[in-house]
Write a protein that holds these residues in place. Structure first.
Motif, short mmCIF file in Angstrom:
data_model
loop_
_atom_site.label_atom_id
_atom_site.label_comp_id
_atom_site.label_asym_id
_atom_site.label_seq_id
_atom_site.Cartn_x
_atom_site.Cartn_y
_atom_site.Cartn_z
N TRP A 80 0.59 -1.31 0.07
CA TRP A 80 -0.28 0.19 0.33
C TRP A 80 1.00 1.11 0.29
CZ3 TRP A 80 0.79 3.04 4.36
CH2 TRP A 80 1.69 2.66 5.26
N SER A 81 0.15 2.06 -0.29
CA SER A 81 0.98 3.34 -0.23
C SER A 81 -0.17 5.21 -0.42
CB SER A 81 1.69 3.84 -1.45
OG SER A 81 2.96 5.20 -1.19
N LYS A 82 0.15 5.07 0.79
CA LYS A 82 -1.02 6.96 1.32
C LYS A 82 -2.54 6.06 1.96
CE LYS A 82 2.15 9.39 0.20
NZ LYS A 82 3.35 8.59 0.24
N TRP A 131 11.09 11.65 10.80
CA TRP A 131 10.85 10.87 9.39
C TRP A 131 12.31 11.69 8.36
CZ3 TRP A 131 9.25 6.13 8.61
CH2 TRP A 131 9.14 5.68 7.15
N SER A 147 10.56 -3.64 5.07
CA SER A 147 9.53 -3.65 3.92
C SER A 147 10.23 -3.85 2.83
CB SER A 147 9.28 -1.79 3.24
OG SER A 147 8.86 -1.55 3.80
N SER A 174 8.37 6.64 -2.69
CA SER A 174 7.98 6.56 -0.90
C SER A 174 8.17 5.55 -1.17
CB SER A 174 6.40 6.25 -1.62
OG SER A 174 6.23 5.25 -2.49
N ILE A 175 8.27 4.33 0.26
CA ILE A 175 8.54 3.16 0.25
C ILE A 175 8.32 2.53 -0.42
CG2 ILE A 175 8.78 1.05 2.28
CD1 ILE A 175 9.34 3.18 4.40
N PHE A 176 7.17 2.20 -0.84
CA PHE A 176 6.37 1.42 -2.07
C PHE A 176 7.16 1.51 -3.44
CE2 PHE A 176 2.83 0.18 -5.78
CZ PHE A 176 3.24 -0.78 -5.02
N GLU A 180 9.94 -1.43 -1.52
CA GLU A 180 9.29 -2.37 -2.73
C GLU A 180 9.72 -3.03 -4.24
OE1 GLU A 180 6.13 -2.59 2.07
OE2 GLU A 180 5.47 -1.58 -0.63
P1 AVW Z 1 3.20 6.06 2.74
P2 AVW Z 1 5.07 4.29 1.22
N1 AVW Z 1 7.34 11.95 6.98
O1 AVW Z 1 1.64 6.18 2.84
O2 AVW Z 1 4.70 3.45 -0.21
C1 AVW Z 1 6.56 10.64 8.52
O3 AVW Z 1 3.60 7.37 1.72
O4 AVW Z 1 5.61 4.83 1.21
O5 AVW Z 1 3.40 4.97 1.52
N2 AVW Z 1 6.05 9.80 8.14
C2 AVW Z 1 6.09 9.11 7.16
C3 AVW Z 1 6.69 10.04 5.39
C4 AVW Z 1 6.93 11.29 6.25
N3 AVW Z 1 7.91 11.92 5.69
N4 AVW Z 1 6.27 9.00 4.86
C5 AVW Z 1 6.11 8.38 5.21
N5 AVW Z 1 5.60 8.02 6.66
C6 AVW Z 1 5.41 7.43 7.14
C7 AVW Z 1 5.41 -0.35 4.01
C8 AVW Z 1 4.17 7.16 8.20
O6 AVW Z 1 4.05 6.83 8.92
C9 AVW Z 1 4.37 -1.37 3.59
F1 AVW Z 1 4.11 -2.65 2.88
C10 AVW Z 1 3.15 6.49 6.74
O7 AVW Z 1 1.93 6.62 7.71
C11 AVW Z 1 3.49 -0.78 2.45
O8 AVW Z 1 4.16 -1.27 1.29
C12 AVW Z 1 4.54 5.63 6.35
O9 AVW Z 1 5.23 5.73 6.56
C13 AVW Z 1 4.66 0.28 2.30
O10 AVW Z 1 5.57 0.10 3.30
C14 AVW Z 1 4.41 5.26 5.27
O11 AVW Z 1 3.48 5.98 3.70
C15 AVW Z 1 3.82 1.92 2.32
O12 AVW Z 1 5.51 2.79 2.76
#
Ligand code: AVW
Length: 249
Positions: A80-82, A131, A147, A174-176, A180
């Motif tokens: 997931w992302s956002k 973060w 991740s 993003s982390i995704f 990932e």
């Molecule tokens: P995201 P991702 N400042 O919704 O794809 C503070 O963007 O990154 O999804 N906290 C942050 C920030 C930021 N700039 N960026 C990210 N976060 C924290 C693991 C925050 O807690 C799973 F397997 C936010 O709710 C998904 O597939 C969370 O990271 C994937 O990584 C998610 O940010 C989602 O990461």
């Protein structure tokens, strides 16, 4: 009785940060029937304890990954992302899909903040870098590392829930996008199924420009699909578990 109550209250007040975070971590770990959660905690803690909280690289959690028992659930893995809230609300109600946070790897630390300090053997839960304060902070490096492990294990038909209420549902930062997606491997994975979660007036759908970047980054040999699903439809599916698994989208 009063003395016991007073002793318990004093004991709780004196419980330090390390013990509080450790307690939460171990309790959550035990829910996964892990035989040695102390060992998993020790491997977690060594990543950041006694270190400058801006000098913890993701590799510091390699021993944690090695210690935490994790089995991939092929065809049920959900990225997931956002969409953090909507995806977890959905996966909590049924066993059809599994997010990182539904596994021991992510569950033990979900929603928590922690860091160490140079010259201290304690775990702190306040005054830790945020973060974006520095790249190599303990929390951010942890999520990057787990991740990566979750994505390395991705197999069969994989799902990713993206947010159709924002103009750029896919971000390569993003982390995704940055971790990932890059680790998805066609020898294990059949397809990536994007579920674009939309509200009444969708801002983005499956034709969104950002998805071109996603497709370009996807390993050749992994099929790509995208489907728009309204939030109302998702809610209906999670309330009817029998249709959630196969027939929701
Ligand atoms: P995201 P991702 N400042 O919704 O794809 C503070 O963007 O990154 O999804 N906290 C942050 C920030 C930021 N700039 N960026 C990210 N976060 C924290 C693991 C925050 O807690 C799973 F397997 C936010 O709710 C998904 O597939 C969370 O990271 C994937 O990584 C998610 O940010 C989602 O990461």
């Amino acid at each position: 009785v009063l003395i016991v109550v007073i002793a318990v209250v004093v004991g709780l007040v004196l419980r330090n940060n390390t013990q509080q975070l450790k307690g939460t971590f171990i309790d959550r770990c035990k829910k996964f029937n892990v035989s040695d959660c102390q060992k998993v905690w020790d491997a977690f803690e060594q990543a950041y304890v006694g270190r400058d909280p801006c000098e913890v690289p993701m590799e510091a959690y390699d021993p944690f990954i090695a210690a935490a028992p994790f089995e991939p659930a092929c065809n049920r893995m959900m990225f997931w992302s956002k969409t953090k809230d909507v995806v977890h609300e959905f996966t909590a109600k049924s066993d059809c899909f599994v997010t990182l946070e539904d596994t021991v790897l992510g569950a033990v630390a979900d929603g928590l903040t922690w860091c160490g300090k140079k010259g201290s053997s304690e775990t702190f839960t306040t005054d830790c870098p945020g973060w974006v304060d520095c790249v190599n902070n303990p929390v951010r490096s942890f999520w990057k590392r787990v991740s990566a492990a979750f994505a390395d294990a991705a197999c069969g038909n994989v799902t990713a829930m993206l947010n159709g209420s924002i103009t750029t549902p896919f971000s390569s930062q993003s982390i995704f996008g940055s971790i990932e997606l890059k680790r998805f491997n066609s020898t294990r994975m059949e397809s990536l199924n994007v579920v674009m979660v939309t509200q009444k007036n969708p801002v983005a759908n499956c034709t969104n420009a950002s998805l071109k970047m996603l497709k370009a980054e996807l390993d050749n040999g992994i099929q790509y699909y995208c489907k728009e699903v309204s939030e109302a439809q998702l809610k209906e599916c999670s309330n009817n578990p029998q249709i959630t698994c196969g027939a929701c989208w």
